[in-house]
Write an enzyme that holds these catalytic residues in place. Structure first.
Site, PDB file in Angstrom:
ATOM      1  N   SER A 173     -40.058  60.487 -38.453  1.00 33.23           N
ATOM      2  CA  SER A 173     -38.972  60.450 -37.477  1.00 33.23           C
ATOM      3  C   SER A 173     -37.648  60.469 -38.232  1.00 33.23           C
ATOM      4  CB  SER A 173     -39.122  59.214 -36.589  1.00 33.23           C
ATOM      5  OG  SER A 173     -38.179  59.214 -35.555  1.00 33.23           O
ATOM      6  N   HIS A 177     -40.020  63.835 -35.024  1.00 38.44           N
ATOM      7  CA  HIS A 177     -39.127  63.576 -33.902  1.00 38.44           C
ATOM      8  C   HIS A 177     -37.806  64.275 -34.180  1.00 38.44           C
ATOM      9  CE1 HIS A 177     -41.376  59.516 -33.197  1.00 38.44           C
ATOM     10  NE2 HIS A 177     -42.104  60.577 -32.861  1.00 38.44           N
ATOM     11  N   ASP A 179     -43.944  54.813 -33.591  1.00 39.99           N
ATOM     12  CA  ASP A 179     -44.856  55.923 -33.284  1.00 39.99           C
ATOM     13  C   ASP A 179     -45.641  56.285 -34.550  1.00 39.99           C
ATOM     14  OD1 ASP A 179     -46.036  57.886 -31.715  1.00 39.99           O
ATOM     15  OD2 ASP A 179     -44.510  59.380 -32.197  1.00 39.99           O
TER      16      ASP A 179
END
Length: 206
Positions: free
Chosen positions: A28, A55, A148
């Site tokens: 991310s 992400h 995540d």
């Protein structure tokens, strides 16, 4: 570039040496720099397909797949629905789509609800890959500012796959690797600059 041979999709028999069939990577915040560091160091002879979910924030520049391609010796493509996994190719999740691995060795795109407030979701990719490849899978969590990927990495480990986490001390953001280590404490902790070498070592030693 051909799809994976069917025997690479089979799970290794118990007691036999492990053969890896694929690697999945998730990151991310700071992930573009981290993935670029990895792919730029991977050898052109890497026999595994690599699947990447990053992400993307609204403020980040578009065209990161093309950017990766300029730094890699392996071909880098944006994943398409029903695209077969290809050995020696890096498949990247397109913006706004969940990316999943199917048991027949193909990729699938989905616009289902966001998971962990994001789409694509690292957890979804990892969980589907664990189901498809079991112990023949390598899962890697990189830098990021949320959790995540932690649950998905634990699912890879539970399925017998090899799990790896970027050392938090080399991560731009520590939250994601620390959450992954909490969920999968058996994971190998590897400095960013050494992940490509470790991945190549694991895949080429088969």
């Amino acid at each position: 570039m051909e799809g994976l041979p069917q025997d690479r999709l089979k799970r290794p028999e118990k007691g036999r040496s492990r053969r890896f069939a694929a690697a999945v990577i998730g990151g991310s915040a700071g992930g573009i720099n981290a993935v670029t560091t990895i792919v730029s160091a991977l050898p052109a002879s890497l026999p595994l397909p690599v699947v990447v979910v990053l992400h993307q924030s609204p403020g980040e520049p578009l065209g990161w797949v093309e950017y990766l391609g300029r730094h890699a010796s392996l071909p880098v493509v944006e994943a398409e629905d029903k695209m077969p996994l290809s050995a020696g190719m890096i498949h990247c999740a397109p913006a706004g789509y969940h990316l999943l691995l199917e048991t027949d060795g193909t990729l699938a795109l989905s616009v289902d609800e966001k998971v962990n407030f994001t789409r694509p979701s690292i957890d979804l990719l990892f969980a589907s890959a664990a189901d498809a490849f079991g112990p023949a899978l390598i899962g890697i969590v990189l830098t990021g500012a949320n959790g995540d990927g932690a649950r998905g990495l634990a699912e890879i480990a539970a399925a017998g796959g090899l799990v790896m986490v970027q050392s938090p001390r080399t991560a731009e953001w520590r939250v994601m690797p620390e959450a992954a280590l909490q969920a999968a404490p058996q994971a190998l902790v590897v400095d960013l600059e050494e992940i490509a070498e470790k991945l190549a070592e694991l895949s080429l030693a088969q």
